[in-house]
Design an enzyme around this catalytic site. Structure first.
Site, PDB file in Angstrom:
ATOM      1  N   PHE A   1       4.264  -0.059   0.498  1.00  0.00           N
ATOM      2  CA  PHE A   1       3.475  -1.281   0.641  1.00  0.00           C
ATOM      3  C   PHE A   1       2.046  -0.858   0.945  1.00  0.00           C
ATOM      4  O   PHE A   1       1.788  -0.252   1.999  1.00  0.00           O
ATOM      5  CB  PHE A   1       4.069  -2.097   1.789  1.00  0.00           C
ATOM      6  CG  PHE A   1       3.343  -3.344   2.178  1.00  0.00           C
ATOM      7  CD1 PHE A   1       3.564  -4.539   1.508  1.00  0.00           C
ATOM      8  CD2 PHE A   1       2.477  -3.351   3.272  1.00  0.00           C
ATOM      9  CE1 PHE A   1       2.935  -5.721   1.910  1.00  0.00           C
ATOM     10  CE2 PHE A   1       1.842  -4.525   3.688  1.00  0.00           C
ATOM     11  CZ  PHE A   1       2.079  -5.705   2.999  1.00  0.00           C
TER      12      PHE A   1
ATOM     13  N   LEU B   1      -1.510  -1.963   1.721  1.00  0.00           N
ATOM     14  CA  LEU B   1      -2.475  -2.985   2.134  1.00  0.00           C
ATOM     15  C   LEU B   1      -3.701  -2.328   2.776  1.00  0.00           C
ATOM     16  O   LEU B   1      -4.836  -2.577   2.384  1.00  0.00           O
ATOM     17  CB  LEU B   1      -1.792  -3.951   3.123  1.00  0.00           C
ATOM     18  CG  LEU B   1      -2.649  -5.051   3.730  1.00  0.00           C
ATOM     19  CD1 LEU B   1      -3.123  -6.030   2.656  1.00  0.00           C
ATOM     20  CD2 LEU B   1      -1.855  -5.830   4.800  1.00  0.00           C
TER      21      LEU B   1
ATOM     22  N   PRO C   1      -9.410   2.497   4.021  1.00  0.00           N
ATOM     23  CA  PRO C   1     -10.274   3.171   5.017  1.00  0.00           C
ATOM     24  C   PRO C   1     -11.139   2.179   5.798  1.00  0.00           C
ATOM     25  O   PRO C   1     -11.342   2.337   6.995  1.00  0.00           O
ATOM     26  CB  PRO C   1     -11.125   4.116   4.153  1.00  0.00           C
ATOM     27  CG  PRO C   1     -10.272   4.405   2.955  1.00  0.00           C
ATOM     28  CD  PRO C   1      -9.478   3.150   2.696  1.00  0.00           C
ATOM     29  N   GLY C   2     -11.627   1.129   5.141  1.00  0.00           N
ATOM     30  CA  GLY C   2     -12.503   0.175   5.825  1.00  0.00           C
ATOM     31  C   GLY C   2     -11.827  -1.135   6.179  1.00  0.00           C
ATOM     32  O   GLY C   2     -12.480  -2.069   6.650  1.00  0.00           O
ATOM     33  N   ALA C   3     -10.539  -1.267   5.930  1.00  0.00           N
ATOM     34  CA  ALA C   3      -9.843  -2.547   6.173  1.00  0.00           C
ATOM     35  C   ALA C   3      -8.457  -2.279   6.758  1.00  0.00           C
ATOM     36  O   ALA C   3      -7.510  -1.992   6.031  1.00  0.00           O
ATOM     37  CB  ALA C   3      -9.723  -3.339   4.863  1.00  0.00           C
TER      38      ALA C   3
ATOM     39  N   GLN D   1       9.756  10.077  32.729  1.00  0.00           N
ATOM     40  CA  GLN D   1       9.606  10.270  34.182  1.00  0.00           C
ATOM     41  C   GLN D   1      10.949  10.588  34.834  1.00  0.00           C
ATOM     42  O   GLN D   1      11.055  11.483  35.679  1.00  0.00           O
ATOM     43  CB  GLN D   1       9.014   8.990  34.802  1.00  0.00           C
ATOM     44  CG  GLN D   1       8.501   9.156  36.210  1.00  0.00           C
ATOM     45  CD  GLN D   1       7.292  10.084  36.262  1.00  0.00           C
ATOM     46  OE1 GLN D   1       6.631  10.325  35.263  1.00  0.00           O
ATOM     47  NE2 GLN D   1       7.037  10.633  37.434  1.00  0.00           N
TER      48      GLN D   1
ATOM     49  N   GLY E   1      10.611  17.320  34.658  1.00  0.00           N
ATOM     50  CA  GLY E   1      10.018  18.343  33.771  1.00  0.00           C
ATOM     51  C   GLY E   1      10.721  18.402  32.430  1.00  0.00           C
ATOM     52  O   GLY E   1      10.087  18.613  31.390  1.00  0.00           O
TER      53      GLY E   1
ATOM     54  N   GLU F   1       1.728  -2.421  11.206  1.00  0.00           N
ATOM     55  CA  GLU F   1       2.070  -3.818  10.867  1.00  0.00           C
ATOM     56  C   GLU F   1       1.439  -4.797  11.855  1.00  0.00           C
ATOM     57  O   GLU F   1       2.046  -5.783  12.257  1.00  0.00           O
ATOM     58  CB  GLU F   1       3.584  -3.986  10.737  1.00  0.00           C
ATOM     59  CG  GLU F   1       4.103  -3.194   9.539  1.00  0.00           C
ATOM     60  CD  GLU F   1       5.492  -3.586   9.078  1.00  0.00           C
ATOM     61  OE1 GLU F   1       5.895  -4.744   9.269  1.00  0.00           O
ATOM     62  OE2 GLU F   1       6.158  -2.708   8.502  1.00  0.00           O
TER      63      GLU F   1
ATOM     64  N   SER G   1      -0.953  -4.414  18.753  1.00  0.00           N
ATOM     65  CA  SER G   1      -0.620  -5.386  19.813  1.00  0.00           C
ATOM     66  C   SER G   1      -1.746  -6.397  19.991  1.00  0.00           C
ATOM     67  O   SER G   1      -1.491  -7.586  20.217  1.00  0.00           O
ATOM     68  CB  SER G   1      -0.359  -4.658  21.137  1.00  0.00           C
ATOM     69  OG  SER G   1       0.845  -3.934  21.044  1.00  0.00           O
TER      70      SER G   1
END
Ligand SMILES: Cc1cc2nc3c(=O)[nH]c(=O)nc-3n(C[C@H](O)[C@H](O)[C@H](O)COP(=O)(O)OP(=O)(O)OC[C@H]3O[C@@H](n4cnc5c(N)ncnc54)[C@H](O)[C@@H]3O)c2cc1C
Length: 385
Positions: A122, A124, A127-129, A335, A339, A362, A365
């Site tokens: 897909f 869409l 580089p600029g959008a 956490q 380690g 997609e 946030s």
């Protein structure tokens, strides 16, 4: 609505067993080699994973949204790289054709996507959008009974493997109304795929630039009845995609939390399993609550979509909440491992990097927040629950 509950349960069990017996044991090899072994890919095709959502008449399972999220919960207990390769054929790579394709487009391409013979993609983002996808500049100029495409698409999932691209390109003036969607086969002259991007995680799933230089496609490859419908098609595809990504967040978070419960129950410090310390239990409890909420949201939105409701805002709520929760859960799990969570001997270190993507693609946030906020103000009421 589940059409045939028994068949669906059999499919779920088959996938759960395949995940446990084949995919989880192969995760380490996929991450270190950055490729899914051909034998595993062949098995994924054989059990029908590439055609889960393609309608039955074209060789797929034709799963409902609720069934699809159920399957995604199972599939993403293994590395998200496995879902990525089948996810585009079931989602953004094929849905434009499923939803808005002509009868000829559907019968020509869907059977090959369902079998996995063709890998879908897909295209869409440019580089600029990125977030402002409606500002895309890739052009599609009509020339008699062909369109001539020029431009560059960026970060396109599965581009190195894809045989078929759904490409959004500009046929008219500025903004969303000037965008049309096209089916472009890989072998078209003038289409090249750049080298695979080097990513933070999800090794084994690949993205790359797709470049069009005077790439000619037949006018019959236009998706939809007329020019200018492509952005609407893309948004319908993404509404569904966002629900599936939210389901992938639930599956990944389930795996991380199960691994963490097992590890903390056997790791002893101060003479007792660390899981018995209440501060460690707080990490588990907060994660369990968020996982429960995310799963319930996704199932609810999927059921509503199956009933024909507009779930655009629900899908954005699901993607925003589930992906952010998944990130918090990943962090708590690392956490709780101490380690060992930072060392790559345990899958949790890899999952921590893999799931970071869910908050970005997609629609980030922030973009989900904008969609939800704008939607609420426009409709003047809350999301239906
Ligand atoms: C691994 C991977 C796979 C991908 N697969 C595909 C694919 O298959 N097909 C495809 O087309 N694309 C794909 N993408 C692209 C992805 O959808 C975009 O990266 C994403 O939508 C964000 O766009 P951007 O990277 O240009 O970020 P930008 O739009 O440059 O955003 C940068 C920051 O600004 C914020 N921002 C932007 N606008 C606003 C605003 N109005 N208000 C507040 N904050 C804002 C963003 O949230 C972000 O934090 C993929 C990306 C990755 C990393």
């Amino acid at each position: 609505m589940i059409r045939d509950a028994e068949t669906h349960q059999i499919l779920l069990h088959t996938i759960a067993r395949f995940v446990r017996e084949k995919l989880v044991p192969a995760e380490e090899e996929v991450a270190s080699s950055d490729r899914i072994p051909p034998q595993i890919l062949a098995e994924m095709k054989a059990i029908g994973l590439f055609g889960l959502t393609v309608p039955e008449e074209f060789g797929g399972f034709g799963l409902t949204m609720e069934e699809e999220v159920d399957v995604t919960f199972e599939l993403t207990r293994a590395s998200p790289a496995f879902r990525s390769i089948v996810g585009t054929n079931n989602g953004i790579g094929a849905q434009g054709i499923v939803i808005d394709g002509t009868p000829l487009q559907r019968s020509t391409y869907l059977p090959r996507l369902a079998s996995g013979e063709l890998i879908g993609s897909f295209a869409l983002t440019e580089p600029g959008a990125g977030s402002d996808a409606a500002s895309l500049v890739t052009s599609a100029r009509r020339d008699k009974d062909e369109y001539v495409l020029n431009g560059t698409k960026r970060y396109i999932t599965n581009a190195p493997e894809a045989g078929l691209f759904t490409v959004m390109a500009r046929t008219g003036g500025p903004g969303a109304q000037g965008v049309s969607a096209f089916i472009v086969e890989r072998e078209r002259a003038g289409l090249t795929v750049g080298p695979a991007d080097k990513k933070m995680g999800q090794r084994g799933a690949h993205t790359a630039d797709v470049i069009f230089e005077d790439c000619r496609v037949p006018a019959a490859n236009l998706i939809g009845e007329r020019e200018g419908q492509g952005f609407k098609t893309a948004m319908k595809v993404l509404d569904k995609g966002r629900l599936t990504i939210a389901a992938a967040c639930v599956g990944s978070a389930t795996r991380m939390l199960e691994d963490t419960l097992a590890y903390t129950s056997q790791r002893k410090q101060f003479g007792q399993p660390v899981a018995e310390f209440q501060l460690v239990q707080a990490l588990l409890a907060d994660s369990q609550c968020e996982l429960y909420a995310a799963r319930a949201m996704v199932v609810d939105a999927a059921r509503r979509r199956d009933k024909g409701e507009d779930v655009s805002l629900h899908a954005s709520c699901c993607k925003l909440f589930a992906s952010e929760a998944c990130g918090r859960i990943a962090d708590r799990c690392v956490q709780a491992f101490g380690g060992a969570g930072y060392i790559s001997d345990y899958p949790i270190e890899r999952f921590y990097r893999d799931v970071r993507l869910f908050r970005i693609y997609e629609g980030t946030s922030q973009i989900q927040q904008l969609i939800i906020g704008r939607g609420l103000v426009k409709q003047g009421s809350l999301v239906r629950v």
